[in-house]
Design an enzyme around this catalytic site. Sequence first.
Site, mmCIF file in Angstrom:
data_model
loop_
_atom_site.group_PDB
_atom_site.id
_atom_site.type_symbol
_atom_site.label_atom_id
_atom_site.label_comp_id
_atom_site.label_asym_id
_atom_site.label_seq_id
_atom_site.Cartn_x
_atom_site.Cartn_y
_atom_site.Cartn_z
ATOM 1 N N GLY A 1 -6.688 -3.468 7.672
ATOM 2 C CA GLY A 1 -6.860 -2.348 7.897
ATOM 3 C C GLY A 1 -8.008 -2.113 8.111
ATOM 4 N N THR B 1 1.060 -1.232 0.119
ATOM 5 C CA THR B 1 0.420 -0.576 0.086
ATOM 6 C C THR B 1 1.394 1.016 0.272
ATOM 7 O OG1 THR B 1 -2.008 -1.047 1.378
ATOM 8 C CG2 THR B 1 -1.477 0.883 1.215
ATOM 9 N N VAL C 1 -13.381 -3.802 1.413
ATOM 10 C CA VAL C 1 -12.750 -2.269 1.484
ATOM 11 C C VAL C 1 -11.942 -2.165 3.140
ATOM 12 C CG1 VAL C 1 -13.460 0.483 0.887
ATOM 13 C CG2 VAL C 1 -14.295 -1.317 -0.102
HETATM 14 N N1 ASP Z 1 -4.842 -1.798 4.810
HETATM 15 C C1 ASP Z 1 -4.518 -1.988 3.462
HETATM 16 C C2 ASP Z 1 -5.948 -2.479 3.276
HETATM 17 O O1 ASP Z 1 -6.510 -3.178 4.619
HETATM 18 C C3 ASP Z 1 -3.743 -2.464 3.586
HETATM 19 C C4 ASP Z 1 -2.292 -2.224 3.150
HETATM 20 O O2 ASP Z 1 -1.907 -0.798 3.958
HETATM 21 O O3 ASP Z 1 -1.088 -2.866 3.376
HETATM 22 O O4 ASP Z 1 -6.883 -2.403 2.436
#
Ligand code: ASP
Length: 337
Positions: free
Chosen positions: A248, A194, A223
């Site tokens: 997330g 990300t 999401v």
């Molecule tokens: N936070 C992101 C999600 O949960 C994933 C990540 O940061 O790697 O979609």
Amino acid sequence: MNLHSNPAQADAPPIRLVIHGGAGTIERGKLTAEREQAYTQVLAQSLAAGYAVLKAGGSSVDAVIAAIVVMEDSPWLNAGKGAVFTHAGRNELDASLMDGATRMAGAVAAVTTIRNPIRAAQAVMTRSAHVMLIGQGAETFAAEQGLEIVDPSYFHTEFRWKQLQKAIAEERVLRDHDVNISTLQPDKDEKRGTVGAVALDRYGNLAAGTSTGGLTNKRFGRVGDSPIIGAGTYADNRSVAVSATGTGETFIRTAAAFNTAARVQLLRTPIVQAADSVLEEIAAIGGDGGLIVLDANGHYTMRFNTKGMYRGTIGNDGVTWIGSYAGNELPQENSHN
Ligand code: ASP
């Protein structure tokens, strides 16, 4: 003043860009030299793109977008091209953007044809009356706004496809980073991609943005925090700009980005402690990840409770700093508060 200092530069208002390329099990010697170099290169290009905007007197919002577009266009990170696959073999992208001067914000979720979701988040912020658009509606809006629309196959990369096959075979839902979301236990070869950026422009305005493909093998329109204002992204000139990466669901449950900003604004907590307190809250409910935080004086920090986080920064002096695993923190990184 020492002999080498440049008075013009010393008087210049601070400009600063801080980026991340995801947190996870990033350890010295674990990646091939080629991989490590590829990550370093894309982070350097991202910093250069955002810095060029700030240096030329551009806004923090434009700097954040410039920095994130480079990372979205790279096949190495889990955002834009190179995004992870859903269970159904699609790439569903999420992104958000916030302007700290006006607290205007925009976000898109579960989009599959917008080349640069961060640009769509900007269009939502500046050219719609809304904050978040999802799926096909967001795509129609982006097309109407003249954004680049691509065939979903544009996002396909072999590396991510193999990751999906592995996840399906093991019946797991993974972060780009191999995490079993049902237990939130990080896997051994966990990696993340990300991306996010926070910036301060010469007018004292903060901005933050985050973009992701979410989780490998995700289903049912899942999401995460990245497109959610207050969870994955937040910016307010009165406190800080924040972009998050990690599990997330736990960042949503702790309102991680807003939580960080609120601690700084209301409790006057120094930024390092504010970030650490939020990461502790996240750990307490079984999550992990990282936060990049920047205030209107140019103080910043890049905190994480994983083995590593791809991250980098650049300021007035134009010197680029890039890090990956823990233990190679910038000397001054954690002293700014
Ligand atoms: N936070 C992101 C999600 O949960 C994933 C990540 O940061 O790697 O979609």
